[in-house]
Motif scaffolding. Structure first.
Motif, PDB file in Angstrom:
ATOM      1  N   ALA A  78      -2.225   4.798  -0.601  1.00  0.00           N
ATOM      2  CA  ALA A  78      -2.131   5.842   0.430  1.00  0.00           C
ATOM      3  C   ALA A  78      -1.812   7.197  -0.197  1.00  0.00           C
ATOM      4  CB  ALA A  78      -1.097   5.475   1.493  1.00  0.00           C
TER       5      ALA A  78
ATOM      6  N   ALA B 288       0.826  -1.208   0.000  1.00  0.00           N
ATOM      7  CA  ALA B 288       0.000   0.000   0.000  1.00  0.00           C
ATOM      8  C   ALA B 288       0.858   1.255   0.000  1.00  0.00           C
ATOM      9  CB  ALA B 288      -0.932   0.000   1.208  1.00  0.00           C
TER      10      ALA B 288
ATOM     11  N   THR C 275      -3.516   6.276   7.637  1.00  0.00           N
ATOM     12  CA  THR C 275      -2.571   6.823   6.662  1.00  0.00           C
ATOM     13  C   THR C 275      -3.283   7.264   5.386  1.00  0.00           C
ATOM     14  OG1 THR C 275      -0.869   5.322   7.508  1.00  0.00           O
ATOM     15  CG2 THR C 275      -0.464   6.346   5.376  1.00  0.00           C
ATOM     16  N   VAL C 276      -4.200   6.439   4.899  1.00  0.00           N
ATOM     17  CA  VAL C 276      -4.925   6.763   3.670  1.00  0.00           C
ATOM     18  C   VAL C 276      -5.789   8.005   3.860  1.00  0.00           C
ATOM     19  CG1 VAL C 276      -6.749   5.972   2.097  1.00  0.00           C
ATOM     20  CG2 VAL C 276      -4.899   4.409   2.774  1.00  0.00           C
TER      21      VAL C 276
ATOM     22  N   ALA D  76      -4.991  -6.281   6.212  1.00  0.00           N
ATOM     23  CA  ALA D  76      -3.907  -6.886   6.993  1.00  0.00           C
ATOM     24  C   ALA D  76      -4.105  -8.381   7.209  1.00  0.00           C
ATOM     25  CB  ALA D  76      -3.779  -6.180   8.339  1.00  0.00           C
TER      26      ALA D  76
ATOM     27  N   ALA E  10       2.142   3.362   3.199  1.00  0.00           N
ATOM     28  CA  ALA E  10       1.377   2.806   4.314  1.00  0.00           C
ATOM     29  C   ALA E  10       1.613   1.310   4.489  1.00  0.00           C
ATOM     30  CB  ALA E  10      -0.115   3.067   4.103  1.00  0.00           C
ATOM     31  N   SER E  11       2.450   0.709   3.648  1.00  0.00           N
ATOM     32  CA  SER E  11       2.750  -0.720   3.767  1.00  0.00           C
ATOM     33  C   SER E  11       3.520  -1.003   5.049  1.00  0.00           C
ATOM     34  CB  SER E  11       3.608  -1.184   2.579  1.00  0.00           C
ATOM     35  OG  SER E  11       3.038  -0.834   1.346  1.00  0.00           O
ATOM     36  N   ASP E  12       3.438  -2.242   5.502  1.00  0.00           N
ATOM     37  CA  ASP E  12       4.363  -2.699   6.532  1.00  0.00           C
ATOM     38  C   ASP E  12       5.780  -2.431   6.009  1.00  0.00           C
ATOM     39  OD1 ASP E  12       4.814  -4.769   8.963  1.00  0.00           O
ATOM     40  OD2 ASP E  12       6.229  -5.194   7.337  1.00  0.00           O
TER      41      ASP E  12
ATOM     42  N   PHE F 113     -10.052  -1.627   4.954  1.00  0.00           N
ATOM     43  CA  PHE F 113      -8.692  -1.273   5.345  1.00  0.00           C
ATOM     44  C   PHE F 113      -8.206  -2.114   6.524  1.00  0.00           C
ATOM     45  CE2 PHE F 113     -10.013   2.604   3.057  1.00  0.00           C
ATOM     46  CZ  PHE F 113      -9.011   2.611   2.099  1.00  0.00           C
TER      47      PHE F 113
ATOM     48  N   GLU G  64      -4.688   1.123  11.164  1.00  0.00           N
ATOM     49  CA  GLU G  64      -3.548   1.977  10.825  1.00  0.00           C
ATOM     50  C   GLU G  64      -3.528   2.354   9.349  1.00  0.00           C
ATOM     51  OE1 GLU G  64      -3.440  -0.483  12.898  1.00  0.00           O
ATOM     52  OE2 GLU G  64      -2.482   0.248  14.719  1.00  0.00           O
ATOM     53  N   LEU G  65      -3.857   1.416   8.474  1.00  0.00           N
ATOM     54  CA  LEU G  65      -3.835   1.707   7.043  1.00  0.00           C
ATOM     55  C   LEU G  65      -4.838   2.806   6.704  1.00  0.00           C
ATOM     56  CD1 LEU G  65      -2.922   1.195   4.162  1.00  0.00           C
ATOM     57  CD2 LEU G  65      -4.530  -0.733   4.055  1.00  0.00           C
TER      58      LEU G  65
END
Length: 576
Positions: A316, A285, A564-565, A415, A288-290, A411, A560-561
């Motif tokens: 994101a 993402a 960020t988005v 995960a 916003a990715s791990d 979202f 969390e994603l």
């Protein structure tokens, strides 16, 4: 070319024999031809709402031995259901009436157009005589012009036709072949008397259009790809939804099983790749990715993109760092190596070519250690987003169809690590809230033997909740998790967290499914604590009836994603 045989040559049922006897004793009509063609391309259900301009055609639908009528609560829901069906079958069919019906469904059709789903939209229209006379009929604009809505449809369908007795066979075949080739909706206007017009014969085998592959272009692409890949030490692959839409999913899986490289999907294409594979890194993402996912994908010397569309919500806010100069990009009908474009290469051919090329190069690549991201722990003793998604991870099974609504649901679900054979459905590009509930109806209708798990927010569900009644009426038993966080939490995260425009009416959700189910039984549960959720998951895992679980979550608790988005969207929407 691919040949699809006529129904009379492939069906052996008693119903069909009765159908054949019946049509021998009466005139074969345009309506019959259309329905036989739909059956030939794999459609077994017709979604829609009756209206006086389509009622005679509906008699033919009811009588057809292969196609079942599926009435919906409204035309928009019917379009959403057809979209969900088309994600599980080769195509879907939608029936509305002229004007009011077709315009009510246009939002759903636009979503199918944006996300490449072949929906055959049949519109029952006034007679040609009435149209030519300019009669001031109901459902028209009262100006004698019956072309307004067909002109509107041109913006969200890939082909259109107004049927007459003379052109019906050719136009039906033209639209169906275009829909299947382009993977987008088509618009078919069917005047009521044309549906009843006689035809001399039943359909001949349908010849489907096949994408042309230029061998010259393909060889030039392979040479350019080899030149880019030869000096590379690390190579990664990113796949997205178009790989599934254009039939590259199986050849992509074969490639990943034979050539080890870190690979990932974006949210819109989640489940295109097997997430149990040792080289699958997790959902990508952008920023916003791990961190490990981001490094494994972006840190490679060459990144191969298959069917990828970098849209704002799944990156994101366009925070991905994948310059064209180090990318090989495969699209439905062309491929790119850096800035070079190679046309007339179907996606499957490009994937197969790269598979064979990389078999000879993989030994020189470094395969980094891949450690799958883990879901975060709950923040406290109460039920929150973290705790909910941890339990959902254990709830999922191989082969599930998981459908996640735009917002906290999709979202958060990004995960999850999907078990083998799962299909994941989101509408991250079009993003029409409420879409997933009727889409789950369509998907479950298409795949009655698979478990459908729907994840939807309370705000979204209020738009399309009527279709719960249709699910129960048809004996479907999806497992529905309604995430109740008191309104439009996804919008609160973007702007106006305390503004009342993000509030909704507070429904008594556990009473609603039974009210819509009539005499049928449904299972409804409400959970507010982690242990209640664990017990609920045990109860609904193999429910013999529709199961509806209201999950009460904190109002401003977001994955969390999404955080960020939402900040990226807020920044882009803000005035300069």
């Amino acid at each position: 070319k691919l040949e699809i045989h006529t129904t009379s040559s492939i069906l052996k049922t008693d119903n069909l024999n009765c159908w054949q006897v019946m049509i021998m004793n009466k005139t074969y009509r345009v309506a019959d031809y259309l329905l036989d063609r739909l059956a030939q391309i794999g459609i077994r259900h017709f979604f829609g709402v009756p209206g006086d301009y389509n009622l005679q055609f509906l008699d033919h639908v009811i009588a057809h031995p292969q196609i079942t009528w599926v009435g919906c609560a409204n035309q928009l829901n019917a379009a959403y259901a057809a979209d969900g069906y088309a994600r599980c079958k080769p195509a879907a069919a939608l029936l509305t009436t002229f004007g009011v019906g077709e315009l009510s469904s246009v939002n759903g059709i636009a979503g199918s157009y944006a996300e490449y789903l072949p929906v055959i939209h049949v519109v029952g229209a006034p007679t040609l005589r009435a149209q030519q006379a300019g009669d001031l009929l109901h459902h028209s604009l009262g100006d004698g012009d019956f072309g307004h809505f067909a002109r509107m449809a041109k913006e969200v369908t890939v082909a259109q036709a107004s049927l007459t007795a003379d052109n019906a066979e050719a136009e039906i075949d033209r639209l169906l072949t275009i829909a299947l080739f382009e993977h987008r909706p088509v618009y078919l206007l069917l005047p009521s008397e044309v549906a009843e017009a006689p035809l001399a014969s039943r359909p001949a085998p349908l010849m489907l259009r096949q994408a042309h592959c230029s061998q010259v272009s393909l060889q030039a692409f392979i040479a350019a790809a080899r030149e880019m890949l030869l000096p590379a030490k690390r190579v990664s692959l990113l796949a997205d939804f178009l790989a599934e839409r254009f039939g590259a999913e199986k050849v992509l899986a074969q490639w990943m099983n034979e050539v080890d490289m870190p690979h990932s999907t974006l949210l819109l294409g989640k489940s295109v790749l097997d997430e149990t594979h040792a080289c699958f890194t997790g959902t990508y993402a952008g920023a916003a990715s791990d961190p490990q996912v981001k490094q494994l994908i972006e840190g490679a010397d060459v990144v191969i993109n298959v069917g990828v569309r970098f849209t704002d919500t799944i990156t994101a806010g366009f925070t991905h760092h994948l310059p064209a100069e180090k990318c090989i990009d495969i699209q439905p009908f062309e491929a790119r190596v850096g800035q070079q474009v190679f046309s007339q290469i179907p996606m499957r051919d490009a994937v197969i070519a790269l598979h064979q090329l990389t078999l000879t190069l993989v030994k020189q690549w470094q395969l980094p250690a891949i450690k799958r991201p883990v879901l975060p722990d709950p923040n406290g003793s109460g039920l929150d987003q973290h705790g909910f998604w941890q339990q959902m991870q254990d709830f999922l099974r191989p082969g599930d169809i998981v459908i996640a609504e735009q917002g906290t649901a999709c979202f958060g679900a990004a995960a999850l690590s999907l078990p083998q054979g799962c299909r994941f459905i989101v509408q991250s590009l079009w993003g029409s809230i409420g879409y997933t509930l009727p889409a789950a109806f369509g998907a479950q209708t298409a795949e009655p033997d698979r478990r459908v798990v729907l994840l939807i927010g309370d705000g979204s569900a209020q738009l399309t909740a009527q279709e719960l009644g249709s699910m129960v009426r048809d004996g479907l038993k999806p497992v529905i998790f309604l995430l109740n966080n008191e309104g439009y939490t996804v919008e609160r995260a973007i702007h106006g967290p305390q503004q009342r425009y993000n509030d909704i009416a507070q429904w008594n959700w556990t009473q609603l499914p039974q009210a819509l189910a009539g005499e049928h039984q449904v299972k409804t549960l409400r959970v507010t604590e982690p242990e209640q959720l664990r017990q609920a998951l045990r109860e609904v895992g193999d429910s013999p009836q529709l199961a509806f679980v209201e999950v009460v979550l904190p109002k401003m608790d977001i994955p969390e994603l999404l955080d960020t988005v939402s900040r990226a969207i807020q920044s882009r929407n803000a005035a300069a």
